[in-house]
Design a protein around this motif. Structure first.
Motif, PDB file in Angstrom:
ATOM      1  N   SER A   8      12.664   3.157  -8.670  1.00 26.56           N
ATOM      2  CA  SER A   8      12.508   4.601  -8.835  1.00 26.56           C
ATOM      3  C   SER A   8      11.664   4.963 -10.049  1.00 26.56           C
ATOM      4  CB  SER A   8      13.886   5.268  -8.986  1.00 26.56           C
ATOM      5  OG  SER A   8      14.557   4.774 -10.140  1.00 26.56           O
ATOM      6  N   ASP A   9      11.267   3.975 -10.839  1.00 29.49           N
ATOM      7  CA  ASP A   9      10.561   4.241 -12.090  1.00 29.49           C
ATOM      8  C   ASP A   9       9.093   4.575 -11.822  1.00 29.49           C
ATOM      9  OD1 ASP A   9       9.658   4.326 -14.675  1.00 29.49           O
ATOM     10  OD2 ASP A   9       9.760   2.175 -15.016  1.00 29.49           O
ATOM     11  N   PRO A  10       8.586   5.700 -12.328  1.00 30.76           N
ATOM     12  CA  PRO A  10       7.188   6.060 -12.101  1.00 30.76           C
ATOM     13  C   PRO A  10       6.195   5.003 -12.566  1.00 30.76           C
ATOM     14  CG  PRO A  10       8.391   7.928 -12.976  1.00 30.76           C
ATOM     15  CD  PRO A  10       9.317   6.744 -13.051  1.00 30.76           C
ATOM     16  N   ILE A  11       6.521   4.274 -13.645  1.00 31.74           N
ATOM     17  CA  ILE A  11       5.555   3.278 -14.109  1.00 31.74           C
ATOM     18  C   ILE A  11       5.452   2.117 -13.121  1.00 31.74           C
ATOM     19  CG2 ILE A  11       7.054   1.775 -15.517  1.00 31.74           C
ATOM     20  CD1 ILE A  11       4.802   1.784 -17.617  1.00 31.74           C
ATOM     21  N   VAL A  12       6.536   1.834 -12.392  1.00 33.07           N
ATOM     22  CA  VAL A  12       6.460   0.821 -11.332  1.00 33.07           C
ATOM     23  C   VAL A  12       5.573   1.328 -10.206  1.00 33.07           C
ATOM     24  CG1 VAL A  12       7.774  -0.539  -9.674  1.00 33.07           C
ATOM     25  CG2 VAL A  12       8.707  -0.126 -11.949  1.00 33.07           C
ATOM     26  N   LEU A  13       5.714   2.599  -9.869  1.00 26.50           N
ATOM     27  CA  LEU A  13       4.837   3.194  -8.861  1.00 26.50           C
ATOM     28  C   LEU A  13       3.381   3.090  -9.285  1.00 26.50           C
ATOM     29  CD1 LEU A  13       4.384   4.882  -6.298  1.00 26.50           C
ATOM     30  CD2 LEU A  13       4.775   6.930  -7.677  1.00 26.50           C
ATOM     31  N   ALA A  14       3.138   3.314 -10.570  1.00 20.04           N
ATOM     32  CA  ALA A  14       1.768   3.254 -11.074  1.00 20.04           C
ATOM     33  C   ALA A  14       1.160   1.868 -10.921  1.00 20.04           C
ATOM     34  CB  ALA A  14       1.727   3.685 -12.541  1.00 20.04           C
ATOM     35  N   HIS A  15       2.019   0.857 -10.912  1.00 22.27           N
ATOM     36  CA  HIS A  15       1.537  -0.521 -10.797  1.00 22.27           C
ATOM     37  C   HIS A  15       1.823  -1.112  -9.422  1.00 22.27           C
ATOM     38  CE1 HIS A  15       0.391  -1.207 -15.029  1.00 22.27           C
ATOM     39  NE2 HIS A  15       1.342  -0.337 -15.299  1.00 22.27           N
ATOM     40  N   ALA A  16       2.236  -0.276  -8.473  1.00 22.04           N
ATOM     41  CA  ALA A  16       2.646  -0.792  -7.170  1.00 22.04           C
ATOM     42  C   ALA A  16       1.521  -1.536  -6.460  1.00 22.04           C
ATOM     43  CB  ALA A  16       3.156   0.352  -6.294  1.00 22.04           C
ATOM     44  N   ALA A  17       0.276  -1.149  -6.711  1.00 19.80           N
ATOM     45  CA  ALA A  17      -0.834  -1.833  -6.052  1.00 19.80           C
ATOM     46  C   ALA A  17      -0.814  -3.327  -6.339  1.00 19.80           C
ATOM     47  CB  ALA A  17      -2.166  -1.229  -6.481  1.00 19.80           C
ATOM     48  N   ALA A  18      -0.328  -3.689  -7.537  1.00 24.16           N
ATOM     49  CA  ALA A  18      -0.260  -5.104  -7.890  1.00 24.16           C
ATOM     50  C   ALA A  18       0.769  -5.842  -7.056  1.00 24.16           C
ATOM     51  CB  ALA A  18       0.072  -5.260  -9.379  1.00 24.16           C
ATOM     52  N   LEU A  19       1.718  -5.105  -6.476  1.00 27.32           N
ATOM     53  CA  LEU A  19       2.750  -5.740  -5.663  1.00 27.32           C
ATOM     54  C   LEU A  19       2.295  -5.964  -4.234  1.00 27.32           C
ATOM     55  CD1 LEU A  19       5.833  -3.564  -6.696  1.00 27.32           C
ATOM     56  CD2 LEU A  19       5.438  -5.910  -7.369  1.00 27.32           C
ATOM     57  N   LEU A  20       1.232  -5.324  -3.836  1.00 24.33           N
ATOM     58  CA  LEU A  20       0.899  -5.252  -2.421  1.00 24.33           C
ATOM     59  C   LEU A  20      -0.114  -6.288  -1.973  1.00 24.33           C
ATOM     60  CD1 LEU A  20       0.834  -1.364  -2.053  1.00 24.33           C
ATOM     61  CD2 LEU A  20       2.689  -2.955  -1.601  1.00 24.33           C
ATOM     62  N   HIS A  21      -0.320  -7.330  -2.767  1.00 27.20           N
ATOM     63  CA  HIS A  21      -1.264  -8.371  -2.390  1.00 27.20           C
ATOM     64  C   HIS A  21      -0.499  -9.588  -1.901  1.00 27.20           C
ATOM     65  CE1 HIS A  21      -4.502  -5.950  -3.912  1.00 27.20           C
ATOM     66  NE2 HIS A  21      -3.967  -5.903  -5.118  1.00 27.20           N
ATOM     67  N   GLY A  22      -0.059  -9.532  -0.682  1.00 32.82           N
ATOM     68  CA  GLY A  22       0.655 -10.647  -0.080  1.00 32.82           C
ATOM     69  C   GLY A  22      -0.228 -11.375   0.909  1.00 32.82           C
ATOM     70  N   THR A  23       0.372 -12.239   1.695  1.00 29.47           N
ATOM     71  CA  THR A  23      -0.369 -12.984   2.701  1.00 29.47           C
ATOM     72  C   THR A  23      -0.656 -12.103   3.907  1.00 29.47           C
ATOM     73  OG1 THR A  23       1.697 -13.733   3.689  1.00 29.47           O
ATOM     74  CG2 THR A  23       0.714 -15.161   2.016  1.00 29.47           C
ATOM     75  N   PRO A  24      -1.744 -12.375   4.630  1.00 32.58           N
ATOM     76  CA  PRO A  24      -2.030 -11.589   5.838  1.00 32.58           C
ATOM     77  C   PRO A  24      -0.989 -11.805   6.922  1.00 32.58           C
ATOM     78  CG  PRO A  24      -3.610 -13.390   5.581  1.00 32.58           C
ATOM     79  CD  PRO A  24      -2.835 -13.318   4.307  1.00 32.58           C
ATOM     80  N   GLU A  25      -0.335 -12.978   6.918  1.00 29.02           N
ATOM     81  CA  GLU A  25       0.672 -13.266   7.953  1.00 29.02           C
ATOM     82  C   GLU A  25       1.968 -12.506   7.727  1.00 29.02           C
ATOM     83  OE1 GLU A  25      -1.210 -17.363   6.917  1.00 29.02           O
ATOM     84  OE2 GLU A  25      -0.796 -15.444   5.907  1.00 29.02           O
ATOM     85  N   GLY A  26       2.262 -12.183   6.458  1.00 30.76           N
ATOM     86  CA  GLY A  26       3.522 -11.528   6.125  1.00 30.76           C
ATOM     87  C   GLY A  26       3.334 -10.059   5.835  1.00 30.76           C
ATOM     88  N   ALA A  27       4.276  -9.499   5.079  1.00 30.36           N
ATOM     89  CA  ALA A  27       4.204  -8.098   4.683  1.00 30.36           C
ATOM     90  C   ALA A  27       4.752  -7.972   3.277  1.00 30.36           C
ATOM     91  CB  ALA A  27       5.004  -7.219   5.639  1.00 30.36           C
TER      92      ALA A  27
END
Length: 267
Positions: free
Chosen positions: A104-123
């Motif tokens: 729920s922390d806004p600073i995590v939201l601000a860095h969420a793009a860094a979390l979204l680089h996974g494998t193409p096979e997964g999610a």
């Protein structure tokens, strides 16, 4: 999901935030002077505990992905990204693993793009939600995860920020009830069993900064695992949980780590 700029305007830098203090403990740069000030007030073992807690997450994720065959992970209270993240550990073993982060922390939201680089096979997805609203979390996570199949539910260093009177046990019960048999609860939580005075001082420092912090005994941590089968070695300090699963960990040095960790399997 809103952009980094709009999220940044909602970040309160006048008060310390647990996720940013934790980031400071880990040597990160996504924190502010107020967070560093609180971090320096904590007992000397706090940065060690933060590292040990992070490694506990790595070890449990390896175990569940490699040995238990779990391919879905729900990480609530994910905090500021610190590599390797949970999805990187899970997808290195199982590229098709699906991982949902919740914070729920806004600073995590601000860095969420860094979390979204996974494998193409997964999610790899991010949900902004409050841990105290488990039903909302489950509703959103169900768009990505199949709750008819096993899920690893990670509550890492989260529940010591939720008091009993604020429904800590009810939150866990609601989440676990929604999981399929074969799912696992991964949990770490602060305790005063090893260093009561140092932990008391830490609780007081957080309280002065307006942050709730709760220390629980081994028995109180055990209540979170009601109805689950504990995986060996049970509820122990995170530093002592399955050290044979360690990869790339540095020496912690002497002294206790005042965090209990455990994994429980839903029969």
């Amino acid at each position: 999901m809103t952009g980094t700029e709009s999220a940044g305007r909602r970040i309160d830098t006048s008060r310390p935030h647990p996720a940013r203090v934790y980031d400071w403990f880990l040597g990160g740069k996504d924190n502010y002077p107020v967070d560093e000030e609180l971090g320096r007030q904590m007992e000397a073992g706090a940065p060690r505990a933060a590292r040990a807690n992070r490694w506990f997450m790595h070890r449990t994720t390896r175990l569940l992905a490699r040995e238990a065959g779990i391919r879905q992970f729900l990480d609530i209270g994910s905090g500021i990204p610190t590599e390797p993240n949970l999805h990187q550990i899970a997808q290195s073993t199982a590229p098709d693993a699906r991982v949902v982060y919740v914070d729920s922390d806004p600073i995590v939201l601000a860095h969420a793009a860094a979390l979204l680089h996974g494998t193409p096979e997964g999610a790899t997805e991010y949900i902004q939600a409050d841990a105290r609203d488990p039903r909302a979390i489950l509703e959103q996570a169900a768009q990505i995860l199949d709750f008819d199949r096993p899920v690893a539910l990670s509550l890492i260093a989260l529940l010591h920020f939720i008091a009993d009177e604020d429904g800590a046990y009810d939150v866990v019960e609601t989440l676990v009830d929604a999981l399929a048999p074969g799912s696992c609860l991964v949990l770490s939580a602060m305790t005063a069993d090893f260093e009561p005075e140092e932990v008391r001082q830490g609780i007081a420092a957080y309280a002065a900064g307006g942050v709730t912090l709760v220390a629980r005994s081994q028995a109180e941590v055990g209540r979170f695992f009601k109805g689950l089968d504990l995986v060996e070695p049970g509820i122990v300090s995170v530093a002592d949980w399955r050290p044979e699963l360690a990869e790339g960990e540095s020496a912690l040095g002497p002294g206790p780590v005042s965090l209990y960790g455990a994994v429980g399997r839903k029969p």
